[in-house]
Design a protein around this motif. Structure first.
Motif, mmCIF file in Angstrom:
data_model
loop_
_atom_site.group_PDB
_atom_site.id
_atom_site.type_symbol
_atom_site.label_atom_id
_atom_site.label_comp_id
_atom_site.label_asym_id
_atom_site.label_seq_id
_atom_site.Cartn_x
_atom_site.Cartn_y
_atom_site.Cartn_z
ATOM 1 N N ILE A 1 0.810 -1.161 0.163
ATOM 2 C CA ILE A 1 0.104 -0.171 -0.175
ATOM 3 C C ILE A 1 0.827 1.475 0.233
ATOM 4 C CG2 ILE A 1 -1.679 1.330 1.012
ATOM 5 C CD1 ILE A 1 -2.700 -1.202 -0.104
ATOM 6 N N ARG A 2 2.076 1.559 1.176
ATOM 7 C CA ARG A 2 2.819 2.591 1.005
ATOM 8 C C ARG A 2 4.658 2.514 1.266
ATOM 9 N NH1 ARG A 2 1.281 6.733 5.840
ATOM 10 N NH2 ARG A 2 -0.566 7.023 4.509
ATOM 11 N N ARG A 3 5.046 2.890 0.471
ATOM 12 C CA ARG A 3 6.685 2.867 0.656
ATOM 13 C C ARG A 3 7.332 4.009 1.369
ATOM 14 N NH1 ARG A 3 9.291 1.352 -5.008
ATOM 15 N NH2 ARG A 3 8.528 3.452 -4.723
ATOM 16 N N ILE A 4 7.356 4.170 2.456
ATOM 17 C CA ILE A 4 8.410 5.107 3.227
ATOM 18 C C ILE A 4 9.651 5.315 3.185
ATOM 19 C CG2 ILE A 4 7.870 6.825 5.456
ATOM 20 C CD1 ILE A 4 5.600 5.795 5.549
ATOM 21 N N PRO A 5 10.046 6.876 2.612
ATOM 22 C CA PRO A 5 12.139 6.429 2.913
ATOM 23 C C PRO A 5 11.497 6.374 4.621
ATOM 24 C CG PRO A 5 11.947 7.553 1.136
ATOM 25 C CD PRO A 5 10.208 7.129 1.952
ATOM 26 N N LEU A 6 13.033 5.117 5.401
ATOM 27 C CA LEU A 6 13.503 5.481 6.076
ATOM 28 C C LEU A 6 15.234 5.779 6.920
ATOM 29 C CD1 LEU A 6 12.216 4.747 9.631
ATOM 30 C CD2 LEU A 6 13.523 2.350 8.886
ATOM 31 N N THR A 7 16.070 5.008 5.937
ATOM 32 C CA THR A 7 17.042 6.381 6.207
ATOM 33 C C THR A 7 17.816 5.971 4.263
ATOM 34 O OG1 THR A 7 18.356 3.202 5.734
ATOM 35 C CG2 THR A 7 17.629 4.476 8.015
ATOM 36 N N GLU A 8 18.670 5.949 4.478
ATOM 37 C CA GLU A 8 19.119 6.267 3.522
ATOM 38 C C GLU A 8 19.231 4.991 1.549
ATOM 39 O OE1 GLU A 8 23.850 6.245 0.701
ATOM 40 O OE2 GLU A 8 23.141 8.032 2.576
ATOM 41 N N ARG A 9 19.523 4.189 2.243
ATOM 42 C CA ARG A 9 19.602 2.319 1.771
ATOM 43 C C ARG A 9 17.657 1.828 2.378
ATOM 44 N NH1 ARG A 9 22.937 2.689 -2.180
ATOM 45 N NH2 ARG A 9 25.084 3.436 -1.025
ATOM 46 N N SER A 10 16.899 1.707 3.142
ATOM 47 C CA SER A 10 15.941 0.990 3.791
ATOM 48 C C SER A 10 14.688 2.286 3.841
ATOM 49 C CB SER A 10 16.109 0.636 4.820
ATOM 50 O OG SER A 10 17.339 0.002 5.021
ATOM 51 N N LEU A 11 13.662 1.432 3.750
ATOM 52 C CA LEU A 11 12.137 1.893 3.581
ATOM 53 C C LEU A 11 11.654 0.906 4.396
ATOM 54 C CD1 LEU A 11 11.524 1.142 0.251
ATOM 55 C CD2 LEU A 11 11.642 3.091 0.386
ATOM 56 N N THR A 12 10.639 2.016 4.903
ATOM 57 C CA THR A 12 9.618 1.100 5.664
ATOM 58 C C THR A 12 8.284 1.174 4.770
ATOM 59 O OG1 THR A 12 9.941 2.246 7.483
ATOM 60 C CG2 THR A 12 7.928 1.491 7.316
ATOM 61 N N ILE A 13 7.605 0.090 4.967
ATOM 62 C CA ILE A 13 6.604 -0.842 3.444
ATOM 63 C C ILE A 13 5.084 -1.003 4.632
ATOM 64 C CG2 ILE A 13 6.214 -2.054 2.060
ATOM 65 C CD1 ILE A 13 8.846 -1.907 0.728
ATOM 66 N N HIS A 14 4.071 -0.490 4.157
ATOM 67 C CA HIS A 14 2.637 -0.863 4.202
ATOM 68 C C HIS A 14 1.958 -1.363 3.984
ATOM 69 C CE1 HIS A 14 3.095 2.936 7.135
ATOM 70 N NE2 HIS A 14 3.801 2.232 7.428
ATOM 71 N N TRP A 15 1.870 -2.763 4.279
ATOM 72 C CA TRP A 15 1.033 -4.026 3.289
ATOM 73 C C TRP A 15 0.197 -4.025 4.151
ATOM 74 C CZ3 TRP A 15 4.134 -6.374 -0.166
ATOM 75 C CH2 TRP A 15 5.103 -6.058 -0.827
ATOM 76 N N CYS A 16 -0.580 -4.481 3.182
ATOM 77 C CA CYS A 16 -2.469 -4.614 4.031
ATOM 78 C C CYS A 16 -2.860 -6.190 3.443
ATOM 79 C CB CYS A 16 -3.559 -4.167 3.018
ATOM 80 S SG CYS A 16 -4.922 -4.634 3.727
ATOM 81 N N SER A 17 -2.981 -7.094 3.967
ATOM 82 C CA SER A 17 -3.347 -8.947 4.212
ATOM 83 C C SER A 17 -4.899 -9.150 4.875
ATOM 84 C CB SER A 17 -2.004 -9.733 4.522
ATOM 85 O OG SER A 17 -2.587 -10.486 5.439
ATOM 86 N N ASP A 18 -4.926 -10.690 3.684
ATOM 87 C CA ASP A 18 -6.308 -10.641 4.331
ATOM 88 C C ASP A 18 -6.282 -10.879 5.522
ATOM 89 O OD1 ASP A 18 -6.978 -9.753 1.694
ATOM 90 O OD2 ASP A 18 -7.071 -12.061 0.754
ATOM 91 N N THR A 19 -5.791 -11.973 5.590
ATOM 92 C CA THR A 19 -5.527 -13.112 7.706
ATOM 93 C C THR A 19 -4.915 -11.375 8.611
ATOM 94 O OG1 THR A 19 -4.018 -13.573 6.987
ATOM 95 C CG2 THR A 19 -4.654 -14.912 6.513
ATOM 96 N N GLN A 20 -3.938 -10.782 9.111
ATOM 97 C CA GLN A 20 -3.097 -9.743 9.681
ATOM 98 C C GLN A 20 -3.766 -8.817 9.451
ATOM 99 O OE1 GLN A 20 0.609 -11.119 9.521
ATOM 100 N NE2 GLN A 20 0.403 -11.599 12.103
#
Length: 69
Positions: free
Chosen positions: A9-28
């Motif tokens: 659903i969403r990608r947010i830059p966290l550091t120069e090399r990493s991301l925070t990623i938001h997923w939407c799952s059917d079960t969780q």
């Protein structure tokens, strides 16, 4: 380790090399995930982390935090 199928659903830059990623799952429901090195040009994730893509995930649940690594 839990296995899920989720939509990105969403990608947010966290550091120069990493991301925070938001997923939407059917079960969780909402899952927040930090893939280390996701923004590296020669990394493991080139072109695979586009919005609304559906992927199979294998995540190790964090007991104390809402972010999963």
């Amino acid at each position: 380790m839990e296995k899920n199928t989720a939509n990105l659903i969403r990608r947010i830059p966290l550091t120069e090399r990493s991301l925070t990623i938001h997923w939407c799952s059917d079960t969780q429901g909402w899952i927040r995930h930090v893939p280390k090195g996701a923004r590296r040009p020669d990394g493991r994730f080139p072109g695979t982390l586009d919005h609304l893509v559906r992927r199979d995930l294998a995540l190790l649940q964090s007991r104390k935090r809402y972010l999963h690594f």
